[in-house]
Design a protein around this motif. Structure first.
Motif, mmCIF file in Angstrom:
data_model
loop_
_atom_site.group_PDB
_atom_site.id
_atom_site.type_symbol
_atom_site.label_atom_id
_atom_site.label_comp_id
_atom_site.label_asym_id
_atom_site.label_seq_id
_atom_site.Cartn_x
_atom_site.Cartn_y
_atom_site.Cartn_z
ATOM 1 N N GLU A 1 -0.733 8.602 -20.805
ATOM 2 C CA GLU A 1 -0.341 9.901 -20.273
ATOM 3 C C GLU A 1 -1.104 11.067 -20.900
ATOM 4 O O GLU A 1 -1.170 12.149 -20.307
ATOM 5 C CB GLU A 1 1.166 10.097 -20.439
ATOM 6 C CG GLU A 1 1.986 9.122 -19.602
ATOM 7 C CD GLU A 1 3.456 9.529 -19.495
ATOM 8 O OE1 GLU A 1 3.821 10.572 -20.071
ATOM 9 O OE2 GLU A 1 4.199 8.789 -18.839
ATOM 10 N N LYS B 1 5.207 -7.279 -10.619
ATOM 11 C CA LYS B 1 5.343 -6.506 -11.859
ATOM 12 C C LYS B 1 4.171 -5.528 -12.027
ATOM 13 O O LYS B 1 4.370 -4.373 -12.427
ATOM 14 C CB LYS B 1 5.414 -7.444 -13.058
ATOM 15 C CG LYS B 1 6.682 -8.285 -13.113
ATOM 16 C CD LYS B 1 6.659 -9.242 -14.309
ATOM 17 C CE LYS B 1 7.900 -10.123 -14.335
ATOM 18 N NZ LYS B 1 7.858 -11.093 -15.470
ATOM 19 N N ALA C 1 4.451 -2.509 -9.518
ATOM 20 C CA ALA C 1 5.431 -1.519 -9.973
ATOM 21 C C ALA C 1 4.844 -0.659 -11.098
ATOM 22 O O ALA C 1 5.036 0.568 -11.131
ATOM 23 C CB ALA C 1 6.702 -2.218 -10.438
ATOM 24 N N PHE C 2 4.111 -1.296 -11.996
ATOM 25 C CA PHE C 2 3.492 -0.577 -13.116
ATOM 26 C C PHE C 2 2.429 0.402 -12.612
ATOM 27 O O PHE C 2 2.387 1.570 -13.029
ATOM 28 C CB PHE C 2 2.874 -1.590 -14.082
ATOM 29 C CG PHE C 2 2.129 -0.981 -15.230
ATOM 30 C CD1 PHE C 2 2.817 -0.453 -16.317
ATOM 31 C CD2 PHE C 2 0.741 -0.939 -15.227
ATOM 32 C CE1 PHE C 2 2.120 0.112 -17.391
ATOM 33 C CE2 PHE C 2 0.043 -0.381 -16.293
ATOM 34 C CZ PHE C 2 0.743 0.146 -17.371
ATOM 35 N N ILE D 1 2.105 1.743 -9.627
ATOM 36 C CA ILE D 1 2.729 2.830 -8.872
ATOM 37 C C ILE D 1 3.307 3.868 -9.834
ATOM 38 O O ILE D 1 3.165 5.079 -9.631
ATOM 39 C CB ILE D 1 3.809 2.284 -7.926
ATOM 40 C CG1 ILE D 1 3.171 1.481 -6.784
ATOM 41 C CG2 ILE D 1 4.654 3.425 -7.357
ATOM 42 C CD1 ILE D 1 4.161 0.793 -5.868
ATOM 43 N N GLU D 2 3.931 3.397 -10.903
ATOM 44 C CA GLU D 2 4.478 4.298 -11.912
ATOM 45 C C GLU D 2 3.370 5.149 -12.543
ATOM 46 O O GLU D 2 3.570 6.343 -12.830
ATOM 47 C CB GLU D 2 5.178 3.486 -13.001
ATOM 48 C CG GLU D 2 5.708 4.326 -14.167
ATOM 49 C CD GLU D 2 6.153 3.470 -15.338
ATOM 50 O OE1 GLU D 2 6.318 4.029 -16.436
ATOM 51 O OE2 GLU D 2 6.309 2.246 -15.167
ATOM 52 N N LYS D 3 2.191 4.571 -12.741
ATOM 53 C CA LYS D 3 1.078 5.262 -13.394
ATOM 54 C C LYS D 3 0.183 6.025 -12.415
ATOM 55 O O LYS D 3 -0.760 6.705 -12.850
ATOM 56 C CB LYS D 3 0.218 4.248 -14.162
ATOM 57 C CG LYS D 3 0.962 3.515 -15.281
ATOM 58 C CD LYS D 3 1.402 4.476 -16.379
ATOM 59 C CE LYS D 3 2.082 3.745 -17.523
ATOM 60 N NZ LYS D 3 2.490 4.681 -18.614
ATOM 61 N N LYS D 4 0.476 5.951 -11.143
ATOM 62 C CA LYS D 4 -0.392 6.562 -10.132
ATOM 63 C C LYS D 4 -0.522 8.064 -10.328
ATOM 64 O O LYS D 4 -1.574 8.657 -10.070
ATOM 65 C CB LYS D 4 0.150 6.243 -8.740
ATOM 66 C CG LYS D 4 -0.801 6.572 -7.606
ATOM 67 C CD LYS D 4 -0.267 6.050 -6.277
ATOM 68 C CE LYS D 4 -1.261 6.316 -5.159
ATOM 69 N NZ LYS D 4 -0.790 5.780 -3.855
ATOM 70 N N LYS D 5 0.517 8.702 -10.808
ATOM 71 C CA LYS D 5 0.505 10.151 -10.998
ATOM 72 C C LYS D 5 -0.511 10.602 -12.045
ATOM 73 O O LYS D 5 -0.890 11.781 -12.105
ATOM 74 C CB LYS D 5 1.898 10.638 -11.401
ATOM 75 C CG LYS D 5 2.408 10.086 -12.719
ATOM 76 C CD LYS D 5 3.809 10.575 -13.018
ATOM 77 C CE LYS D 5 4.327 10.049 -14.361
ATOM 78 N NZ LYS D 5 4.525 8.574 -14.325
#
Length: 358
Positions: free
Chosen positions: A157, A201, A204-205, A207-211
């Protein structure tokens, strides 16, 4: 008598022109694999006009070959692991190895390994090794001050909005390696029942980090531009791209991550509809000359399958390679598996889910 002499001279000139002008070669390849300087050298030596079309990924190549029914192209350069899938559609024809005078210049081990990775089918050879390389981490050494040694950097991040990688199977694999899934990700090649829980898995990871991602790059040039313009500071990319940027004076470094650099082998293959086969063999032989292979490596940025090409690369490139690949990094390379049709269809499903996810 004078008219006869004129006709004789014209006939000789015509024959000389025919002897030199050997037609054309329609080559479909990756950016960096056919540098302008060496295309010009080949054309001057042979009289063969080289027409180049670029593609951005292996599935695009297969799709174009299927649409064209193998016509309009004489030579292509797929990753060796995609040959079995292409042969599901009978896209390639086997090589006549007796027509390749410089085949002996290829690393013997690479020639043998290529057979296991997909180049040999039913005793016939459908791929001639050309170039190998890896995908790892690239970063701006002026903007990134913390040490980087992992694929985890592109999911950190602290670099939000300054990250790039591809929305492709490559990012699924690197994320899976970072997360420690699937027996070092070998299990995703076993069958769908084994692969899907692992890929769920990873999806999902991602997609979570796409931002965190500035943009998903789709071509070598786009990746280069993103780093040159400093729109991104950290990314997943090819070793040759990182080395190219460093040699051009940009503060960019390529590293083989501790999870293992993703390793591929690209080859030459002959489409079924090739109309200029002799010219295709001439181009392959030309690129398998050590001095030419070394020049392609220097100009394009990728490691050659020609053993003595290393004698012809610049000291600057040699130093970059040694820095990126100490002995432990070479011993930890992660090789792609054979990409069968069922496997690619499954991966495409997950890739599309990543692309459309909000």
């Amino acid at each position: 008598m004078r008219r006869l002499c004129v006709f004789t001279i014209l006939a000789i000139l015509s024959l000389a022109t025919m002897a030199f002008a050997q037609g054309e070669l329609n080559l479909w390849t990756w950016e960096g694999y056919a540098p302008d300087e060496l295309v010009a050298q080949f054309e001057a030596e042979t009289g063969i006009k080289v027409n180049i079309t670029y593609y951005s990924n292996n599935l695009e190549l297969i799709s174009k070959l299927r649409a064209a029914k193998g016509r309009g192209v004489d030579l292509v350069q797929p990753s060796v692991t995609l040959i079995p899938q292409a042969m599901d559609y009978d896209l390639y024809q086997p090589f006549d190895l007796s027509k390749l005078e410089n085949l002996g210049n290829v690393y013997p081990s690479m020639l043998e390994d290529s057979k296991q990775l997909g180049a040999e089918i039913d005793g016939e050879i459908y791929g001639i090794p050309f170039s190998w390389g890896t995908e790892g981490i690239m970063y701006n050494t002026e903007k990134v001050t913390d040490p980087i040694d992992s694929f985890g950097a592109v999911f950190d991040e602290k670099y939000a909005g300054r990250i790039t990688y591809r929305a492709t199977l490559h990012s699924f694999i690197s994320a899976g390696l970072y997360l420690g899934l699937g027996n070092r990700m070998r299990d995703i090649y076993v069958d769908e029942a084994t692969a899907r829980p692992i890929l769920d898995k990873i999806l999902a990871f991602l997609i979570e980090k796409k931002k965190l991602v500035k943009t998903y790059w789709t071509s070598r040039q786009e990746n280069i531009d993103l780093f040159v313009q400093e729109a991104v500071w950290v990314g997943q990319g090819w070793d040759g791209t990182g080395w190219y940027l460093a040699q051009e004076g940009h503060p960019v470094k390529f590293i083989a991550p501790k999870e293992g650099a993703l390793t591929w082998l690209d080859v030459f293959s002959l489409p079924q509809g090739s109309e200029n086969i002799d010219n295709a063999y001439k181009w392959i032989d030309f690129t398998l000359r050590p001095e030419v292979a070394g020049k392609i490596s220097d100009l394009g940025g990728f490691a050659s399958a020609v053993e003595k090409s290393v004698d012809y690369i610049s000291p600057e490139r040699s130093a970059l390679i040694k820095e990126s690949f100490p002995k432990e990094a070479v011993e930890n390379l992660w090789w792609y598996g054979i990409e069968t049709t069922w496997w690619t269809n499954m991966m495409n499903e997950y890739i599309e889910k990543l692309k459309v996810a909000q």
